[in-house]
Design a protein around this motif. Structure first.
Motif, PDB file in Angstrom:
ATOM      1  N   ASP A   1      -4.777   3.312  -7.804  1.00 13.04           N
ATOM      2  CA  ASP A   1      -5.914   4.230  -7.708  1.00 13.04           C
ATOM      3  C   ASP A   1      -6.116   5.017  -8.996  1.00 13.04           C
ATOM      4  O   ASP A   1      -7.060   5.782  -9.133  1.00 13.04           O
ATOM      5  CB  ASP A   1      -5.763   5.161  -6.506  1.00 13.04           C
ATOM      6  CG  ASP A   1      -4.563   6.090  -6.616  1.00 13.04           C
ATOM      7  OD1 ASP A   1      -3.811   5.971  -7.604  1.00 13.04           O
ATOM      8  OD2 ASP A   1      -4.373   6.921  -5.729  1.00 13.04           O
TER       9      ASP A   1
ATOM     10  N   GLU B   1       0.827  -1.204   0.000  1.00 12.94           N
ATOM     11  CA  GLU B   1       0.000   0.000   0.000  1.00 12.94           C
ATOM     12  C   GLU B   1       0.861   1.254   0.000  1.00 12.94           C
ATOM     13  O   GLU B   1       1.834   1.358   0.747  1.00 12.94           O
ATOM     14  CB  GLU B   1      -0.904  -0.008   1.226  1.00 12.94           C
ATOM     15  CG  GLU B   1      -1.879   1.136   1.255  1.00 12.94           C
ATOM     16  CD  GLU B   1      -2.726   1.072   2.507  1.00 12.94           C
ATOM     17  OE1 GLU B   1      -2.278   0.527   3.521  1.00 12.94           O
ATOM     18  OE2 GLU B   1      -3.857   1.588   2.461  1.00 12.94           O
TER      19      GLU B   1
ATOM     20  N   GLU C   1      -3.272   1.143  -3.610  1.00 13.78           N
ATOM     21  CA  GLU C   1      -4.096   1.244  -2.419  1.00 13.78           C
ATOM     22  C   GLU C   1      -4.853  -0.064  -2.219  1.00 13.78           C
ATOM     23  O   GLU C   1      -5.078  -0.819  -3.156  1.00 13.78           O
ATOM     24  CB  GLU C   1      -5.083   2.402  -2.533  1.00 13.78           C
ATOM     25  CG  GLU C   1      -6.085   2.219  -3.658  1.00 13.78           C
ATOM     26  CD  GLU C   1      -7.095   3.350  -3.725  1.00 13.78           C
ATOM     27  OE1 GLU C   1      -6.873   4.389  -3.107  1.00 13.78           O
ATOM     28  OE2 GLU C   1      -8.109   3.168  -4.421  1.00 13.78           O
TER      29      GLU C   1
END
Ligand SMILES: [Zn+2]
Length: 60
Positions: free
Chosen positions: A47, A21, A34
């Protein structure tokens, strides 16, 4: 061994997601990875381009 507050059975999965992440997307230049869900599995996805970086699943 360090004392753990979490269940050992799920700790590896959570740690893997945490490691990935926030990393820059390897596929596009301005995306960031993410935590999310890909095909009903826990995964880390970009993302920006939504490319899944890793998929985690439990064997059935
Ligand atoms: Zn991307």
């Amino acid at each position: 061994m360090a004392r753990s507050e979490t269940s050992p059975a799920h700790d590896d999965d959570r740690q893997l997601l945490t490691i990935l992440e926030g990393r820059p997307c390897p596929t596009c230049s301005d995306g960031e990875l993410e935590r999310g869900v890909y095909k009903d599995k826990r995964a880390v996805v970009c993302d920006s381009c939504e490319t899944p970086r890793v998929q985690l699943w439990t064997p059935s």
